[in-house]
Structures are given as C-alpha cells and as structure tokens.
Design an enzyme around this catalytic site. Structure first.
Site, PDB file in Angstrom:
ATOM      1  N   GLU A  60     -81.038 -10.774  11.096  1.00 39.11           N
ATOM      2  CA  GLU A  60     -81.471  -9.450  11.560  1.00 39.11           C
ATOM      3  C   GLU A  60     -82.964  -9.380  11.829  1.00 39.11           C
ATOM      4  O   GLU A  60     -83.403  -8.703  12.763  1.00 39.11           O
ATOM      5  CB  GLU A  60     -81.064  -8.376  10.541  1.00 39.11           C
ATOM      6  CG  GLU A  60     -79.563  -8.108  10.480  1.00 39.11           C
ATOM      7  CD  GLU A  60     -78.760  -9.178   9.746  1.00 39.11           C
ATOM      8  OE1 GLU A  60     -79.385 -10.080   9.141  1.00 39.11           O
ATOM      9  OE2 GLU A  60     -77.525  -9.129   9.777  1.00 39.11           O
ATOM     10  N   HIS A 129     -71.530  -1.670   2.937  1.00 37.22           N
ATOM     11  CA  HIS A 129     -70.909  -1.286   4.209  1.00 37.22           C
ATOM     12  C   HIS A 129     -70.798   0.234   4.361  1.00 37.22           C
ATOM     13  O   HIS A 129     -70.096   0.705   5.244  1.00 37.22           O
ATOM     14  CB  HIS A 129     -69.507  -1.888   4.333  1.00 37.22           C
ATOM     15  CG  HIS A 129     -69.481  -3.377   4.486  1.00 37.22           C
ATOM     16  ND1 HIS A 129     -69.773  -4.234   3.454  1.00 37.22           N
ATOM     17  CD2 HIS A 129     -69.201  -4.164   5.551  1.00 37.22           C
ATOM     18  CE1 HIS A 129     -69.655  -5.493   3.880  1.00 37.22           C
ATOM     19  NE2 HIS A 129     -69.320  -5.479   5.150  1.00 37.22           N
TER      20      HIS A 129
HETATM   21  C1  LIG Z   1     -77.368  -9.865   6.270  1.00 42.79           C
HETATM   22  C2  LIG Z   1     -75.973  -9.715   6.763  1.00 42.79           C
HETATM   23  N1  LIG Z   1     -75.757  -9.519   8.084  1.00 42.79           N
HETATM   24  C3  LIG Z   1     -74.515  -9.341   8.556  1.00 42.79           C
HETATM   25  C4  LIG Z   1     -73.442  -9.368   7.719  1.00 42.79           C
HETATM   26  C5  LIG Z   1     -72.045  -9.146   8.256  1.00 42.79           C
HETATM   27  N2  LIG Z   1     -71.281 -10.375   8.147  1.00 42.79           N
HETATM   28  C6  LIG Z   1     -70.442 -10.586   7.117  1.00 42.79           C
HETATM   29  S1  LIG Z   1     -69.796 -12.100   7.129  1.00 42.79           S
HETATM   30  C7  LIG Z   1     -70.598 -12.502   8.563  1.00 42.79           C
HETATM   31  C8  LIG Z   1     -70.435 -13.864   9.145  1.00 42.79           C
HETATM   32  C9  LIG Z   1     -70.762 -14.921   8.148  1.00 42.79           C
HETATM   33  O1  LIG Z   1     -70.544 -16.182   8.697  1.00 42.79           O
HETATM   34  P1  LIG Z   1     -70.821 -17.493   7.886  1.00 42.79           P
HETATM   35  O2  LIG Z   1     -72.160 -17.450   7.241  1.00 42.79           O
HETATM   36  O3  LIG Z   1     -70.547 -18.616   8.782  1.00 42.79           O
HETATM   37  O4  LIG Z   1     -69.751 -17.461   6.683  1.00 42.79           O
HETATM   38  P2  LIG Z   1     -68.168 -17.296   6.736  1.00 42.79           P
HETATM   39  O5  LIG Z   1     -67.881 -15.837   6.637  1.00 42.79           O
HETATM   40  O6  LIG Z   1     -67.665 -17.925   7.974  1.00 42.79           O
HETATM   41  O7  LIG Z   1     -67.681 -17.975   5.511  1.00 42.79           O
HETATM   42  C10 LIG Z   1     -71.368 -11.431   9.011  1.00 42.79           C
HETATM   43  C11 LIG Z   1     -72.160 -11.424  10.243  1.00 42.79           C
HETATM   44  C12 LIG Z   1     -73.707  -9.569   6.346  1.00 42.79           C
HETATM   45  N3  LIG Z   1     -72.720  -9.607   5.453  1.00 42.79           N
HETATM   46  N4  LIG Z   1     -74.955  -9.742   5.900  1.00 42.79           N
END
Ligand SMILES: Cc1ncc(C[n+]2csc(CCOP(=O)(O)OP(=O)(O)O)c2C)c(N)n1
Lengths: 337, 375
Positions: A60, A129
């Site tokens: 972000e 959230h």
């Molecule tokens: C700081 C932040 N930004 C956005 C989100 C929303 N969000 C939740 S999971 C996710 C994707 C995460 O992807 P990754 O790090 O590859 O882990 P995965 O969920 O695939 O295990 C996002 C964008 C969040 N939880 N925290």
C-alpha cells in the site's frame, strides 16, 4: 435515471471519469481481471486495459507513493485500498507526503489523488476488515475526506473527487454496496463540463445535506450510519418525535454550518458514526455546535459510536456498533432535557 | 510454464517426483537421512487429516457456521514438512493460512475456527505452542519475527550447540514479499545475524494476482541482495520441505544468521471462501496442479516402498472424518459470551475510557430488563 447499486454507481462514475479524462487511471490490489474483491472495478480492466487499471504489487505504501509521482506528471490516480484496515502501510505516504505537497510547494504541485477505502462494518468479517479510520486522516490538514451514503451521491461524489485538484480519501460504506436506487447521471456530467467544473464540484463535495426534515432532534450521520439514522427517524416518528437527519457527506471539510442551522431549530443534536466515539468526527462536530449554537441547545450534544475497544469479533459487531436501540436511547436522553 | 520468472521451476530442490519416485539430492539428502518410514508416514497422515479438517471448515462456512475460511488446500507438504523440522525450542510466526504448521505445533485444529466464527481474534496461547497468533495484515509479522529472533540471540539461545538452541520461522506468501515490512525484516535480520528462517510459500497467487505481478525473478533470488542465503524447493514435496527447512533451521540455530526459503507450491483452492478463482485462472492450470497434489505424491512413494497399507489409509481417512465430526460439533456448540466481554483485555491495567463505557453498557443492558426493549 438508471437503477444502480452503490458499488455499480461508483463503477459507472469511475468509467465516466475515465472516458472524460484520459489521465484518470486506477491502481490497486486485485482490481484488474478480478474486478476488485467487491467488484467495484468490474469490467474496467477489460475496457481500459492494464495501463489504466493497474493490478499493483501487494504494497500500500508503494501504491500511494507511486500515485504521488504519477500525479506530479498530470495523471489522476484513483486508488483502491482493499479494506479499511489495510490502509496503514500507506499512512506515512498519505499523511506526510500526499497531504502536504501542495503546501510545501507553495501551491506549485497539485496532487489529484483519490484513495477509495471500502470501510465500516456489518459484514461479519474477520479483524481489520470493518474499521472506520476516517478521523485519523481528518486530523491531517491537506486531505479532503468524504463518504457517500446513497448510490446517487456515490455516483456524483466519485467523479467530483476525481475532478477536484486536491487529494481525497473516499470512504465507501461497504455494507451499503448492494443498496439499489435510481441515479441521475446527467447532472454531474453537466457540472463537470462547465467552465469552473472542478471548483463547483469541490464546493458541492464539501457540503452536507438534510436527508430528512424534522423539528425535535437533529440526528447527524454519514456513510454507513445514514440508513440507520433514517430508520431511527421512522421509529421515532411512530412515537411522535420528529427527527431531522443530516447526512454530512464530507468529514473534511466538515459542514458544520448545515448542522448548526439545524441545531438552532431543534435545540438537540445526536451524532452517530461507527468509528470509536472518543476523539472522533462527532467530538469535533459537538465542539463546533457548542461554539456556534450553545444558547439554542436544550440538551447536551450526544454521540453514539464504536466503543473504546479494538473492533471485536464479528459476533459482537451489532452491539459494538451504533444500533437502533442505542441511537433511540440517545434520542430519549436529549428529549428528556 | 515460464522458464525464468517467479513461476518457473528454476533451481527447485526436489526429492520426490510428482509420481512419487525418490530423487537423490546431494546437498539436502543428509537432512532427510534420519527420516524413517514411520515418520514419513506420520507426515502423510497429518497431511491427510489436515485436508479433511480443511474441507470440513469450508463446508461449515458454506453452511453459515463460519464467516470465512482460508483453506490450506494444496499447501500441506510445505506446511507439514517444515513443521516437522521444528523443535520445541523454535518459534513460529505464521500468516493466516498455516493450519498445517499449527497442527505440528500442537494446536487443536478446531480451535482455529473460533477466529473464523467471529468470536475472537486469537485462539491459542503462542508461548505454549511456540506458535504466534495469525496476522492478517500482510507482512507485518515478519518484523515481529525478526525482533523475536534478535531477542533469542541476546538470550543466549543460539549457537551453543545445545538442544535449547532455537530459531524463528516466519511464514508468508508471495504477495507479502512486496510489502515494505517484509523487506525491512530481511534488512534487520541480515545486519543482526538474527536466527530466523523466512519461509515464503509461493502458492502462485496473491488473491487474483499471479506472482509475476510481484517479481521478475524467482522469489528466492531476492535473498542475495540482502546477503541472505536462499533456497527454492518443490513445495509439494514433503520430503524436500522437511530436509531444506531442517538445513535452514540448523543454520539459523547455529548463529550464522537468516535464511530465506521459497516453497514453490500451488493454492489448489480459492484464496478464501469469499473468492471466486474461476475469474482469474484456468481449469487447465488447476488440472495440471491437481496432478501434482502433495498428498498423492508422498502416498505413491510410501506405497511404492511398501510402507503404506490399505488399512493405514483407511484409518487415516476415518480419523480425518472423526476430526471433521468433532470440529462440526465444537463449532456449533460455541455461542458468543456476553457482549460485556468486548471490554476485557484492551489494556493490561484499568483505563478510564474503557471502564466508563463498560459501566455505561451494563446500565444500558439493564435498562431493557428493567423497562422492556425499545423497537
Ligand atoms: C496490508 C494488507 N493489504 C491487503 C490485504 C488483503 N489481502 C489479504 S490476503 C491478500 C493476498 C495475500 O497473498 P500472499 O501474500 O501471496 O499470501 P496467500 O494468501 O496467497 O497465502 C491480500 C491482498 C491484507 N490482508 N493486508
């Protein structure tokens, strides 16, 4: 007039802005092919391509920081922060950079960046959230902060914010995304095509509206709590009480004039927001009502909001957030004075 | 498939092929040498039970018993293999999908669902399990993990050669590698020689965004720039996951500093129960990866060497089923405690704002029993 959900109205508003101005582009996580986790950008990636609807890396601070750089070259980035609780990695960029560049450059640099934030609760989500962080930003001079409560306002306000030369935080009440209503698309189009369109848009964005007229109590709300305020007014009416509902629309600037005008008539003010009451928008507004309408008041200004606890597990959100009972209780209390 | 980028198979350590044949890996074989058939069977067993639990949680969400579920489907080998490499003296910082690691740390799986039922934010005692709470803000915990490791070092728990030597393992996803916090954690860990293993599960997606949106190169290559030794391995190979993690932990515990591991795997399910993966990936892709199922692979291997009987398979499935039943009963039996409990634990010492709101809320609730509800 076209029937639209609030999510659909923001989508159509952004589409109109992108068609009007090729410098408008969208940035965010999962806003491209997926259309955003709430589908607010649905279809835009397909129609405008990945250069104007950018699926950004998951960072972000990076999103806001690079948006600032793009805005310096005349682009108008519209950012989607996926959820309210995830804006904080960008807090530094927003408060120390985005908010201050115009001032620091003595007016030489405009940063027309709009940061859309789906916010507030009532969707049964896990932590981070459902938050309402608007006051954290309202405390920072240099940012404009607005929140629509209806599809019409969502449609108009997103376009006005994009057209305005200042940075905006655009708080979208996510629990209201699926509310549907008729939307007039012509008025804002006419406004923005006018000679001083951006100034007119900014001025209009800065004003609240009386959503319902009444004479006993002024009930002030914005974003997610406007619908609640209207319900309270209905219930109160059945008990013989006439409630005036003011939808602030803008938190910074805060349209205290509209509230003060109403307060002078009713003599009683209750402010409702989901954010914690302590140090919130309601506190600022209450102070202004005291300063400007003290001798018209029949009762202390009351606030109903989130408690001074972190947002609890979603099973408790109905009690944690202002609800019908708590707002009616506040109305009772101002009426017994 | 891409041959260079973050979704390539470039440099993957692998010890089992996807059809279950053993491959010798000179460098890491010694770290799996002590792994007897019984232990490998135990890993397979845990992977099987974990998947049963995971599917049950998904169906509980579908039936409205949970607000959300984050499946670990497809990542069982990465999680169980690395979890088995841990000792009690180690400490784990998970993100939010590491139910398999939770299992290896002795967390009773159904307890996790208290979070997803919206009852509370944390559901186990981190110290009791050497397993921190889930962190939903992407990447934040990488710094906590690093600080924790720096403190372990200061406490003399690193490099003595004793059983008490420990290290930290910090799990996060491919998307998280873009966050400032994760990059800062690598910097802090590197300059402090912190005893930490950064464990990236590259499941190829951050919700809808493929890893190519986060990086031009395989994520393990990022380590070099920080001066952190890094290894990529086949994350669907439980043997490789065990051996490589064990190696990494030995490095970290010995005091030579941090290690970065990339488990190249595949998120077989949607991101969460709120997600619709058909919007951004193909059936063909899913089928390709279904053939590389981490459980099927080790099962084939164990069967091939005559170490997995039909009865054992039946037993594990029965156990998974029983856990499913116990999970369902537990979840349905949890009703929220009184709302007044939301005022607990905001601070360690009384705070006047919280206490006055607690008192107000109690009066407010009483007013209903006293004079009847409003609306
Ligand atoms: C700081 C932040 N930004 C956005 C989100 C929303 N969000 C939740 S999971 C996710 C994707 C995460 O992807 P990754 O790090 O590859 O882990 P995965 O969920 O695939 O295990 C996002 C964008 C969040 N939880 N925290």
């Amino acid at each position: 007039m076209t029937a639209m959900t609030m999510a659909g109205a923001i989508n159509r508003g952004m589409r109109a802005a992108m068609e009007r101005d090729p410098k408008v582009l969208l940035m965010g996580e999962d806003i491209g092919q997926l259309g955003g986790v709430f589908r607010v950008t649905d279809g835009l990636w397909k129609d405008f391509g990945p250069d104007r609807v950018m699926d950004t890396p998951l960072a972000e601070s990076g999103i806001v920081g690079t948006a600032i750089g793009m805005a310096m070259r005349g682009y108008r980035p519209v950012i989607e922060i996926q959820f309210d609780g995830f804006i904080f990695p960008a807090f530094d960029q927003i408060t120390t950079q985005l908010a201050k560049m115009h001032y620091r450059s003595r007016g030489l640099i405009n940063l027309p960046v709009v940061i859309r934030v789906p916010f507030a609760g009532h969707i049964g989500a896990v932590e981070h959230h459902s938050e309402s962080p608007e006051a954290l930003f309202a405390h920072t001079p240099g940012l404009r902060i607005v929140s629509p409560a209806t599809p019409q306002d969502a449609y108009d306000m997103i376009q006005q914010a994009i057209a305005s030369p200042d940075p905006y935080l655009f708080f979208e009440p996510k629990a209201r995304y699926w509310d549907k209503a008729e939307v007039d698309e012509a008025r804002v189009a006419t406004q923005l095509s006018g000679e001083h369109g951006a100034s007119a848009a900014t001025a209009e964005l800065s004003r609240g509206r009386v959503a319902r007229e009444g004479k006993d109590v002024t009930l002030v709300a914005y974003g997610p709590t406007v619908r609640l305020a209207m319900q309270v007014a209905d219930v109160a009416a059945s008990e013989g009480r006439s409630i005036e509902v003011v939808d602030l629309r803008s938190i910074s600037p805060l349209d205290s004039a509209t509230v003060v005008r109403s307060a002078k008539r009713t003599g009683r003010v209750v402010i409702v927001h989901e954010a914690p009451t302590a140090f919130g928008t309601g506190a600022e507004l209450a102070a202004r009502v005291m300063e400007q309408a003290f001798f018209h008041l029949h009762a202390p200004v009351l606030r109903v909001g989130g408690f001074s606890t972190p947002y609890p597990g979603s099973k408790f959100e109905h009690d944690y957030l202002p609800n019908l009972d708590r707002v009616l209780d506040a109305v009772d209390r101002v009426m017994t004075h | 498939m891409d041959t260079q980028g973050p979704l390539s198979e470039q440099g993957l350590v692998r010890m089992l092929t996807h059809t279950g044949e053993r491959i010798e890996d000179e460098r890491f074989a010694p770290y799996a040498a002590d792994l007897d058939a019984a232990t490998l069977r135990a890993m397979w067993h845990d992977m099987t039970v974990l998947r049963g639990f995971d599917l049950e949680a998904t169906s509980l969400q579908r039936q409205g018993e949970l607000g959300l579920w984050v499946p670990s489907l497809g990542q069982e080998a990465a999680q169980i293999g690395s979890g088995y490499a841990l000792r009690t003296s180690d400490f784990v910082f998970p993100s939010y999908r590491e139910h398999g690691v939770a299992l290896t740390r002795g967390v009773d799986l159904p307890e996790i669902l208290r979070i997803f039922r919206g009852l509370q934010h944390g559901a186990w005692d981190p110290a009791a399990h050497g397993f921190h709470l889930y962190t939903l803000v992407i990447g934040s915990h990488a710094l906590h993990a690093t600080g924790y490791a720096m403190a372990m070092d200061r406490d003399g728990l690193v490099g003595t050669g004793a059983e008490t030597d420990g290290a930290v393992v910090c799990y996060f996803g491919d998307g998280a590698t873009s966050q400032g916090d994760v990059n800062e954690a690598l910097v802090f860990a590197a300059v402090n020689d912190a005893p930490i293993v950064f464990f990236v599960q590259n499941n190829q997606f951050a919700i809808s965004e493929p890893t190519t949106r986060q990086s031009r190169v395989p994520l393990a290559q990022r380590g070099a720039g920080f001066g952190v030794p890094s290894v990529r391995f086949d994350g669907n190979d439980v043997l490789a996951s065990y051996a490589v993690t064990r190696w990494a932990l030995e490095q970290a515990r010995s005091g030579t500093g941090p290690v970065l591991l990339e488990a190249f795997t595949y998120r077989m399910g949607a991101h969460t129960t709120s997600d619709d993966a058909t919007r951004y990936r193909t059936r063909a892709d899913e089928e390709y990866w279904a053939e590389r199922d981490p459980i099927a692979r080790v099962e084939a291997y164990l069967r091939g060497i005559g170490e997995l009987s039909d009865e054992a398979i039946e037993e594990a499935h029965a156990e998974a089923k029983a856990l499913g039943r116990r999970t369902r009963e537990a979840v349905k039996s949890w009703s929220p405690p009184p709302t007044s409990t939301i005022f607990d634990h905001v601070y360690a010492e009384p705070h006047t704002a919280v206490e006055s709101e607690r008192a107000w809320f109690a009066r407010f609730e009483r007013s209903f029993t006293d004079k009847g509800a409003h609306a």
